[in-house]
Design an enzyme around this catalytic site. Structure first.
Site, short mmCIF file in Angstrom:
data_model
loop_
_atom_site.label_atom_id
_atom_site.label_comp_id
_atom_site.label_asym_id
_atom_site.label_seq_id
_atom_site.Cartn_x
_atom_site.Cartn_y
_atom_site.Cartn_z
N ILE A 62 0.91 -1.16 0.00
CA ILE A 62 0.00 0.00 0.00
C ILE A 62 0.94 1.21 0.00
O ILE A 62 1.92 1.24 0.76
CB ILE A 62 -0.94 -0.02 1.23
CG1 ILE A 62 -1.83 1.23 1.29
CG2 ILE A 62 -0.20 -0.18 2.54
CD1 ILE A 62 -2.88 1.18 2.44
N SER A 63 0.69 2.18 -0.86
CA SER A 63 1.60 3.33 -1.00
C SER A 63 1.61 4.18 0.27
O SER A 63 0.66 4.16 1.06
CB SER A 63 1.18 4.19 -2.18
OG SER A 63 1.12 3.41 -3.35
N ALA A 64 2.68 4.97 0.42
CA ALA A 64 2.77 5.90 1.56
C ALA A 64 1.65 6.93 1.45
O ALA A 64 1.31 7.37 0.35
CB ALA A 64 4.13 6.59 1.55
#
Ligand code: SAM
Length: 231
Positions: A62-64
């Site tokens: 999951i992206s930052a």
């Protein structure tokens, strides 16, 4: 614990605003509302409000939150928009977009890994976004023709180039945001399709994404890494 998560979410959003990643009240409201802790596996839940990517299984992340906020700002979603996302992952980015396009807009999100699509569906269901997000299993590098054209298209995996079908499936006046380049580093590209159909492309920040594997993406991860030596 849930009020503790709310407090941490508020602190993170405050920090992302100060750092300039969150620039509009629409994105701020969505980031304050969507519970990121419910889009990550239990073993990393305590890090949900650190500004960093987290593992979600199957070698994916999951992206930052800062990247989610920045890409959402670049995409400029509006209430009522039809949005296509490539790379559903956890479903978090799709939920942020669903929050903004409500009540009439819709998000179609394509994920290559069937197990992750199922993970995202469950996350979207329990957080109340499943009626505004449709998750499809498939190769998103080809887009999703049945619902085209889209007001906005967001790609959340790194492509060797902007996939041609995605440009074709974007409405005139639409915006597409995608990381382009090999592993490990890419640039975000913003594609503006002008009302007369002309394409303008702007290069933005340097980013780190997992590869887009598919017909209009990389053949496999090795090719995405090898691409680095060719640039
Ligand atoms: N947007 C996601 C989120 O909010 O959790 C994070 C996306 S993750 C960085 C990239 C995702 O793209 C992975 O789940 C990966 O399986 C998926 N992916 C890679 N190639 C794809 C393709 N051709 N079509 C659809 N999904 C793909």
């Amino acid at each position: 614990m849930s009020s503790e998560y709310v407090k941490r979410r508020e602190e993170l959003v405050y920090a992302l605003k100060n750092l300039g990643y969150i620039r509009t009240s629409r994105v701020e409201r969505a980031m304050l509302k969507v519970p990121r802790e419910l889009f990550v596996p239990e073993n990393v839940r305590e890090y949900a409000y650190d500004d960093r990517p987290l593992p979600i299984g199957y070698n994916q992340t999951i992206s930052a939150p800062s990247i989610v906020a920045h890409m959402t700002e670049l995409l400029d979603p509006q209430p009522g928009d039809k949005i296509l996302e490539i790379g559903t992952g956890s479903g978090y980015q799709a939920a942020i977009l669903a929050e903004i396009v409500a009540p009439q807009g819709h998000v179609w999100s394509i994920e290559k890994i069937a197990e992750l699509a199922e993970f995202a569906r469950k996350n979207l269901e329990r957080t109340g976004y499943s009626d505004r997000v449709t998750v499809i299993v498939g190769d998103g590098s080809k887009g999703y023709e049945p619902q085209a054209p889209y007001d906005k298209i967001i790609v959340t995996a790194a492509a060797p180039r902007i996939p041609e079908p995605l440009i074709n499936q974007l409405k005139p006046g639409g915006i597409l945001v995608a990381p382009v380049g090999p592993l490990p580093l890419q640039f975000l590209f913003i594609v503006y399709k002008r009302p007369d159909g002309k394409i303008e492309i702007v290069r933005d920040l340097e980013v780190v994404f997992v590869p887009l594997i598919g017909e209009y993406g990389w053949k496999n991860e090795r090719e995405a890494i090898a691409g680095f030596w060719e640039t």
